[in-house]
Design a protein around this motif. Structure first.
Motif, PDB file in Angstrom:
ATOM      1  N   ILE A 140       0.856  -1.178   0.000  1.00  0.00           N
ATOM      2  CA  ILE A 140       0.000   0.000   0.000  1.00  0.00           C
ATOM      3  C   ILE A 140       0.894   1.230   0.000  1.00  0.00           C
ATOM      4  CG2 ILE A 140      -1.779   1.272   1.252  1.00  0.00           C
ATOM      5  CD1 ILE A 140      -2.602  -1.407   2.514  1.00  0.00           C
ATOM      6  N   GLY A 141       0.649   2.116  -0.955  1.00  0.00           N
ATOM      7  CA  GLY A 141       1.405   3.361  -1.041  1.00  0.00           C
ATOM      8  C   GLY A 141       0.449   4.510  -1.288  1.00  0.00           C
ATOM      9  N   GLU A 142       1.003   5.670  -1.590  1.00  0.00           N
ATOM     10  CA  GLU A 142       0.164   6.839  -1.852  1.00  0.00           C
ATOM     11  C   GLU A 142      -0.588   6.641  -3.162  1.00  0.00           C
ATOM     12  OE1 GLU A 142       1.998  10.633  -1.589  1.00  0.00           O
ATOM     13  OE2 GLU A 142       3.312   9.983   0.022  1.00  0.00           O
ATOM     14  N   GLY A 143      -1.881   6.488  -3.068  1.00  0.00           N
ATOM     15  CA  GLY A 143      -2.714   6.350  -4.249  1.00  0.00           C
ATOM     16  C   GLY A 143      -2.593   5.021  -4.973  1.00  0.00           C
ATOM     17  N   GLU A 144      -1.999   4.022  -4.354  1.00  0.00           N
ATOM     18  CA  GLU A 144      -1.896   2.722  -5.007  1.00  0.00           C
ATOM     19  C   GLU A 144      -1.972   1.582  -4.003  1.00  0.00           C
ATOM     20  OE1 GLU A 144       2.823   1.851  -5.462  1.00  0.00           O
ATOM     21  OE2 GLU A 144       1.934   3.204  -6.934  1.00  0.00           O
ATOM     22  N   PHE A 145      -2.494   0.475  -4.463  1.00  0.00           N
ATOM     23  CA  PHE A 145      -2.608  -0.732  -3.651  1.00  0.00           C
ATOM     24  C   PHE A 145      -2.371  -1.900  -4.602  1.00  0.00           C
ATOM     25  CE2 PHE A 145      -5.825  -3.697  -1.394  1.00  0.00           C
ATOM     26  CZ  PHE A 145      -4.805  -4.340  -0.728  1.00  0.00           C
TER      27      PHE A 145
END
Length: 82
Positions: A63-68
């Motif tokens: 999980i990152g900024e704006g992405e999974f």
């Protein structure tokens, strides 16, 4: 004793049936799905030698900024025709 070419015959054996029944590993990278867990199954279709059921052995969620993202690995399970 000499053999003439007319008296020799060759027996051809396809290796496809042998390779079709072997176990293979597969890794998948996909859009995030938190429901994917080890010991679940997925099915590969329309890939002649590698199609069939695979059991998931390893799952990684990122999980990152704006992405999974979800990545998982599976091992093909043998099956026998009845």
């Amino acid at each position: 004793m000499m053999f003439s070419p007319a008296s020799v015959s060759f027996k051809q054996k396809s290796l496809y049936n042998l390779y079709k029944n072997r176990s293979y590993e597969c890794s998948v990278d996909m859009m995030g799905n938190a429901l994917i867990q080890p010991m679940m199954y997925f099915n590969i279709r329309n890939v002649p030698m590698f199609s069939g059921p695979y059991m998931i052995t390893k799952v990684t969620h990122s999980i990152g900024e704006g992405e999974f993202d979800t990545s998982f690995e599976g091992v093909r399970q043998p099956f026998y025709s009845l």
